[in-house]
Design a protein around this motif. Sequence first.
Motif, short mmCIF file in Angstrom:
data_model
loop_
_atom_site.label_atom_id
_atom_site.label_comp_id
_atom_site.label_asym_id
_atom_site.label_seq_id
_atom_site.Cartn_x
_atom_site.Cartn_y
_atom_site.Cartn_z
N PRO A 1 1.19 -1.51 -0.41
CA PRO A 1 -0.05 -0.05 -0.01
C PRO A 1 0.50 1.11 -0.16
N VAL A 2 0.75 1.75 -0.56
CA VAL A 2 1.24 3.48 -1.17
C VAL A 2 0.38 4.69 0.00
N ALA A 3 1.40 4.91 1.10
CA ALA A 3 0.73 6.00 2.19
C ALA A 3 0.79 7.18 0.56
N ALA A 4 -0.85 7.50 1.79
CA ALA A 4 -1.21 8.88 1.01
C ALA A 4 -0.18 10.04 1.66
N ALA A 5 0.36 11.11 0.42
CA ALA A 5 1.41 12.02 0.74
C ALA A 5 0.36 13.27 0.67
N PRO A 6 0.37 14.42 0.92
CA PRO A 6 -0.21 15.73 0.82
C PRO A 6 0.12 16.38 -0.11
N ALA A 7 -1.11 16.67 -1.50
CA ALA A 7 -1.09 17.18 -2.45
C ALA A 7 -0.14 18.61 -3.18
N GLY A 8 0.80 18.42 -4.03
CA GLY A 8 1.62 19.76 -4.33
C GLY A 8 2.86 19.34 -3.66
N THR A 9 3.36 17.95 -3.07
CA THR A 9 4.54 17.60 -2.75
C THR A 9 5.57 17.34 -3.91
N ASP A 10 6.31 17.28 -4.06
CA ASP A 10 7.33 16.77 -5.23
C ASP A 10 7.26 14.71 -4.40
N ASP A 11 6.92 14.58 -3.31
CA ASP A 11 7.07 13.19 -3.20
C ASP A 11 5.99 12.42 -3.70
N LEU A 12 5.01 13.10 -3.66
CA LEU A 12 3.46 13.24 -4.45
C LEU A 12 4.25 12.52 -6.00
N ILE A 13 4.33 13.42 -6.56
CA ILE A 13 5.16 13.61 -8.22
C ILE A 13 5.78 11.87 -8.58
N ASP A 14 6.99 11.89 -7.31
CA ASP A 14 7.24 10.47 -7.26
C ASP A 14 6.96 9.50 -7.14
N GLN A 15 5.73 9.48 -6.07
CA GLN A 15 5.56 8.66 -6.19
C GLN A 15 4.29 7.68 -7.53
N LEU A 16 3.96 9.07 -7.91
CA LEU A 16 3.43 8.96 -9.25
C LEU A 16 3.18 7.85 -9.90
N GLY A 17 5.02 9.00 -9.99
CA GLY A 17 5.68 8.50 -11.04
C GLY A 17 6.50 7.22 -11.45
N LYS A 18 6.71 6.50 -9.56
CA LYS A 18 6.89 4.81 -9.97
C LYS A 18 6.01 4.45 -9.57
N LEU A 19 4.60 4.71 -9.45
CA LEU A 19 3.17 4.27 -10.00
C LEU A 19 3.21 3.50 -11.56
N ALA A 20 3.61 5.19 -11.88
CA ALA A 20 3.58 4.26 -13.45
C ALA A 20 4.41 3.35 -14.53
#
Length: 88
Positions: A46-65
Amino acid sequence: MARTAVITKTATTVAGNSQRRQMAQAQEAAAAQAPVAAPAAPPPPPVAAAPAGTDDLIDQLGKLADLKAAGVLDDAEFAAAKARLLGT
């Protein structure tokens, strides 16, 4: 005439047995060459939810992709993980 009938019957029986044996061998060979289903991959962690607008969120979305592109995640798994990340 009876001798010819016996010879014909024997030849037919032998040919039939030979054909059945060859068919069985062909089926066994085909079954041996059939690809074995790979064991199912464990579900992604499971992927922990990150606050929207952070670089961490972009990194996690990239990993999912990347996981989806590599075939680890199918469309439904990707959509569910993305929804968890985005909090929707």
